[in-house]
Design a protein around this motif. Structure first.
Motif, PDB file in Angstrom:
ATOM      1  N   GLY A   1       0.795  -1.222   0.000  1.00 25.00           N
ATOM      2  CA  GLY A   1       0.000   0.000   0.000  1.00 25.00           C
ATOM      3  C   GLY A   1       0.828   1.273   0.000  1.00 25.00           C
ATOM      4  N   ASP A   2       2.074   1.176  -0.427  1.00 26.35           N
ATOM      5  CA  ASP A   2       2.963   2.332  -0.540  1.00 26.35           C
ATOM      6  C   ASP A   2       3.025   3.140   0.763  1.00 26.35           C
ATOM      7  OD1 ASP A   2       4.769   4.015  -1.740  1.00 26.35           O
ATOM      8  OD2 ASP A   2       3.271   5.223  -2.770  1.00 26.35           O
ATOM      9  N   PRO A   3       3.389   2.505   1.873  1.00 26.42           N
ATOM     10  CA  PRO A   3       3.449   3.234   3.148  1.00 26.42           C
ATOM     11  C   PRO A   3       4.590   4.238   3.169  1.00 26.42           C
ATOM     12  CG  PRO A   3       4.355   1.043   3.413  1.00 26.42           C
ATOM     13  CD  PRO A   3       3.802   1.094   2.022  1.00 26.42           C
ATOM     14  N   ALA A   4       4.363   5.381   3.768  1.00 20.45           N
ATOM     15  CA  ALA A   4       5.365   6.451   3.784  1.00 20.45           C
ATOM     16  C   ALA A   4       6.694   6.032   4.421  1.00 20.45           C
ATOM     17  CB  ALA A   4       4.797   7.673   4.498  1.00 20.45           C
ATOM     18  N   PRO A   5       6.696   5.217   5.489  1.00 16.39           N
ATOM     19  CA  PRO A   5       7.992   4.873   6.094  1.00 16.39           C
ATOM     20  C   PRO A   5       8.861   3.951   5.246  1.00 16.39           C
ATOM     21  CG  PRO A   5       6.192   4.562   7.659  1.00 16.39           C
ATOM     22  CD  PRO A   5       5.576   4.725   6.304  1.00 16.39           C
ATOM     23  N   LEU A   6       8.301   3.314   4.211  1.00 19.10           N
ATOM     24  CA  LEU A   6       9.056   2.353   3.414  1.00 19.10           C
ATOM     25  C   LEU A   6       9.842   3.074   2.329  1.00 19.10           C
ATOM     26  CD1 LEU A   6       9.778  -0.584   2.739  1.00 19.10           C
ATOM     27  CD2 LEU A   6       7.773  -0.632   1.236  1.00 19.10           C
ATOM     28  N   GLY A   7      11.156   3.022   2.453  1.00 25.44           N
ATOM     29  CA  GLY A   7      12.034   3.627   1.462  1.00 25.44           C
ATOM     30  C   GLY A   7      13.027   2.613   0.933  1.00 25.44           C
ATOM     31  N   LEU A   8      14.064   3.123   0.312  1.00 30.05           N
ATOM     32  CA  LEU A   8      14.979   2.292  -0.467  1.00 30.05           C
ATOM     33  C   LEU A   8      16.417   2.503  -0.021  1.00 30.05           C
ATOM     34  CD1 LEU A   8      15.450   0.517  -3.101  1.00 30.05           C
ATOM     35  CD2 LEU A   8      15.711   2.701  -4.302  1.00 30.05           C
ATOM     36  N   THR A   9      17.137   1.398   0.136  1.00 29.60           N
ATOM     37  CA  THR A   9      18.599   1.417   0.161  1.00 29.60           C
ATOM     38  C   THR A   9      19.071   1.088  -1.249  1.00 29.60           C
ATOM     39  OG1 THR A   9      18.868   0.759   2.478  1.00 29.60           O
ATOM     40  CG2 THR A   9      20.697   0.295   0.998  1.00 29.60           C
ATOM     41  N   LEU A  10      19.806   1.988  -1.861  1.00 29.44           N
ATOM     42  CA  LEU A  10      20.329   1.742  -3.207  1.00 29.44           C
ATOM     43  C   LEU A  10      21.821   1.465  -3.114  1.00 29.44           C
ATOM     44  CD1 LEU A  10      19.464   1.724  -6.226  1.00 29.44           C
ATOM     45  CD2 LEU A  10      20.423   4.032  -6.368  1.00 29.44           C
ATOM     46  N   ASP A  11      22.218   0.274  -3.556  1.00 29.85           N
ATOM     47  CA  ASP A  11      23.625  -0.098  -3.624  1.00 29.85           C
ATOM     48  C   ASP A  11      24.099   0.168  -5.055  1.00 29.85           C
ATOM     49  OD1 ASP A  11      25.995  -1.797  -4.135  1.00 29.85           O
ATOM     50  OD2 ASP A  11      25.661  -2.486  -2.091  1.00 29.85           O
ATOM     51  N   ILE A  12      25.040   1.087  -5.208  1.00 28.09           N
ATOM     52  CA  ILE A  12      25.500   1.504  -6.536  1.00 28.09           C
ATOM     53  C   ILE A  12      26.133   0.333  -7.286  1.00 28.09           C
ATOM     54  CG2 ILE A  12      26.970   3.095  -7.810  1.00 28.09           C
ATOM     55  CD1 ILE A  12      24.560   4.375  -6.310  1.00 28.09           C
ATOM     56  N   GLY A  13      26.881  -0.500  -6.579  1.00 26.24           N
ATOM     57  CA  GLY A  13      27.482  -1.656  -7.230  1.00 26.24           C
ATOM     58  C   GLY A  13      26.450  -2.627  -7.750  1.00 26.24           C
ATOM     59  N   HIS A  14      25.372  -2.810  -6.995  1.00 24.47           N
ATOM     60  CA  HIS A  14      24.310  -3.709  -7.451  1.00 24.47           C
ATOM     61  C   HIS A  14      23.670  -3.201  -8.738  1.00 24.47           C
ATOM     62  CE1 HIS A  14      23.652  -5.308  -3.087  1.00 24.47           C
ATOM     63  NE2 HIS A  14      24.839  -5.609  -3.586  1.00 24.47           N
ATOM     64  N   CYS A  15      23.582  -1.892  -8.877  1.00 23.03           N
ATOM     65  CA  CYS A  15      23.056  -1.332 -10.130  1.00 23.03           C
ATOM     66  C   CYS A  15      23.936  -1.744 -11.303  1.00 23.03           C
ATOM     67  CB  CYS A  15      22.978   0.195 -10.037  1.00 23.03           C
ATOM     68  SG  CYS A  15      21.844   0.817  -8.782  1.00 23.03           S
ATOM     69  N   GLN A  16      25.255  -1.640 -11.106  1.00 24.73           N
ATOM     70  CA  GLN A  16      26.182  -2.045 -12.155  1.00 24.73           C
ATOM     71  C   GLN A  16      26.084  -3.537 -12.416  1.00 24.73           C
ATOM     72  OE1 GLN A  16      28.179  -0.258 -14.075  1.00 24.73           O
ATOM     73  NE2 GLN A  16      29.199  -1.971 -15.090  1.00 24.73           N
ATOM     74  N   CYS A  17      25.853  -4.310 -11.363  1.00 27.85           N
ATOM     75  CA  CYS A  17      25.854  -5.761 -11.468  1.00 27.85           C
ATOM     76  C   CYS A  17      24.680  -6.278 -12.287  1.00 27.85           C
ATOM     77  CB  CYS A  17      25.838  -6.365 -10.062  1.00 27.85           C
ATOM     78  SG  CYS A  17      25.764  -8.167  -9.997  1.00 27.85           S
ATOM     79  N   LEU A  18      23.450  -5.772 -12.006  1.00 23.07           N
ATOM     80  CA  LEU A  18      22.306  -6.447 -12.627  1.00 23.07           C
ATOM     81  C   LEU A  18      21.166  -5.568 -13.118  1.00 23.07           C
ATOM     82  CD1 LEU A  18      20.135  -6.243 -10.150  1.00 23.07           C
ATOM     83  CD2 LEU A  18      21.118  -8.406  -9.440  1.00 23.07           C
ATOM     84  N   GLU A  19      21.165  -4.258 -12.822  1.00 23.35           N
ATOM     85  CA  GLU A  19      20.068  -3.434 -13.322  1.00 23.35           C
ATOM     86  C   GLU A  19      20.228  -3.184 -14.823  1.00 23.35           C
ATOM     87  OE1 GLU A  19      17.379  -2.409 -11.908  1.00 23.35           O
ATOM     88  OE2 GLU A  19      17.769  -2.695  -9.760  1.00 23.35           O
ATOM     89  N   PRO A  20      19.131  -3.093 -15.578  1.00 24.38           N
ATOM     90  CA  PRO A  20      19.245  -2.832 -17.021  1.00 24.38           C
ATOM     91  C   PRO A  20      19.751  -1.425 -17.331  1.00 24.38           C
ATOM     92  CG  PRO A  20      16.942  -2.869 -16.340  1.00 24.38           C
ATOM     93  CD  PRO A  20      17.732  -3.355 -15.173  1.00 24.38           C
ATOM     94  N   ALA A  21      19.485  -0.455 -16.470  1.00 25.22           N
ATOM     95  CA  ALA A  21      19.918   0.923 -16.701  1.00 25.22           C
ATOM     96  C   ALA A  21      21.283   1.161 -16.052  1.00 25.22           C
ATOM     97  CB  ALA A  21      18.892   1.900 -16.126  1.00 25.22           C
ATOM     98  N   PRO A  22      22.048   2.137 -16.547  1.00 19.42           N
ATOM     99  CA  PRO A  22      23.324   2.472 -15.915  1.00 19.42           C
ATOM    100  C   PRO A  22      23.114   2.961 -14.491  1.00 19.42           C
ATOM    101  CG  PRO A  22      23.131   3.492 -18.081  1.00 19.42           C
ATOM    102  CD  PRO A  22      21.782   2.960 -17.744  1.00 19.42           C
TER     103      PRO A  22
END
Length: 274
Positions: free
Chosen positions: A167-188
């Motif tokens: 339900g998209d609760p306000a307290p729920l946010g994101l930890t973004l690991d930059i290396g993980h983006c390089q490892c497997l995300e389709p975007a740079p």
């Protein structure tokens, strides 16, 4: 920095010029299961304040709950009591983060157990996180879940799936690991940062190669860092960006020094001319 006493590690990082620390709850620094946690946390809060540092509370300790199973039990465990043990750890992390005036509490989903289908895994994850999200909201501390390669929640798309399920609760946010983006995300990685901007509550950074989940010192991987740091600045993110090299504690002091020098140089390289 697990080879250093906590006070020594904090003093070293402060002397080097770090603004804060990603503090993993574990036996070697701030043990969440040992007696007198509140008193120990109060002393730590005083120490951080004296050093002019802030913190994010991380919960990625390998064996803090189960000495035989790495990261076990998880939020996806088939056993409700086992899942409850992980939930209790996260609730402890929320209380600790509130006492430290920390930026966020970091967590991750865990891997899908054998014989468990994805729909069941997502239902367990959403159900287990419900009391943690509620506690985080009451404490005013964001819960920042991390997409982790190999886990049920592995990508930014998976994070948005969890947001929809809960339900998209306000307290729920994101930890973004930059290396993980390089490892497997389709975007740079820089594009991932911009896409994730509205939900960023914690950032981890290191070098990495495409398709290989190995945290590397800066310069040993493939990431182009100036665009990443520019993107972070453009999002308005003001939390911590922590260097995450969990298998390099033996070289912690030297890597802490060279990592900050590298990031400062990359920040200057990417900054627009006055």
């Amino acid at each position: 920095m697990t080879d250093l006493r906590l006070d020594d590690a904090l003093a070293l990082l402060a002397d080097l010029g770090y603004d804060g620390v990603g503090l993993t709850l574990d036996h070697m620094h701030l043990d969440p299961l040992a007696p007198d946690l509140a008193a120990r946390t109060a002393r730590l809060a005083h120490r951080l304040h004296a050093l002019g540092m802030t913190a994010t509370v991380e919960t990625g300790a390998r064996y803090v709950l189960d000495p035989r199973h790495k990261h076990g039990p998880s939020l996806l465990d088939p056993d409700p009591e086992a899942r409850a043990a992980r939930v209790r750890l996260l609730l402890t992390a929320v209380r600790t983060a509130a006492d430290l005036d920390a930026h966020a509490v970091h967590c991750f989903s865990g891997t899908l157990p054998p014989g468990t289908d994805a729909a069941t895994g997502w239902a367990r994850l959403a159900g287990a996180l419900a009391p943690v999200i509620e506690a985080a909201g009451a404490a005013g501390v964001p819960l920042a879940i991390e997409p982790e390669p190999g886990h049920l929640l592995a990508t930014l798309a998976d994070f948005h799936h969890l947001r929809a399920l809960t339900g998209d609760p306000a307290p729920l946010g994101l930890t973004l690991d930059i290396g993980h983006c390089q490892c497997l995300e389709p975007a740079p990685p820089a594009a991932c940062v911009r896409d994730a901007g509205p939900w960023l509550r914690h950032v981890q950074i290191e070098d990495m190669r495409r398709g290989v989940h190995e945290h590397l010192p800066f310069g040993d991987g493939e990431i182009d860092f100036p665009p990443v740091l520019d993107a972070l600045a453009d999002t308005g993110y003001r939390g911590l960006t922590v260097v995450e090299l969990p298998r390099h504690s033996h070289a912690g002091p030297d890597l802490a020094r060279t990592s900050l020098s590298f990031l400062r140089a990359m920040e200057q390289k990417g900054a627009p001319s006055p």
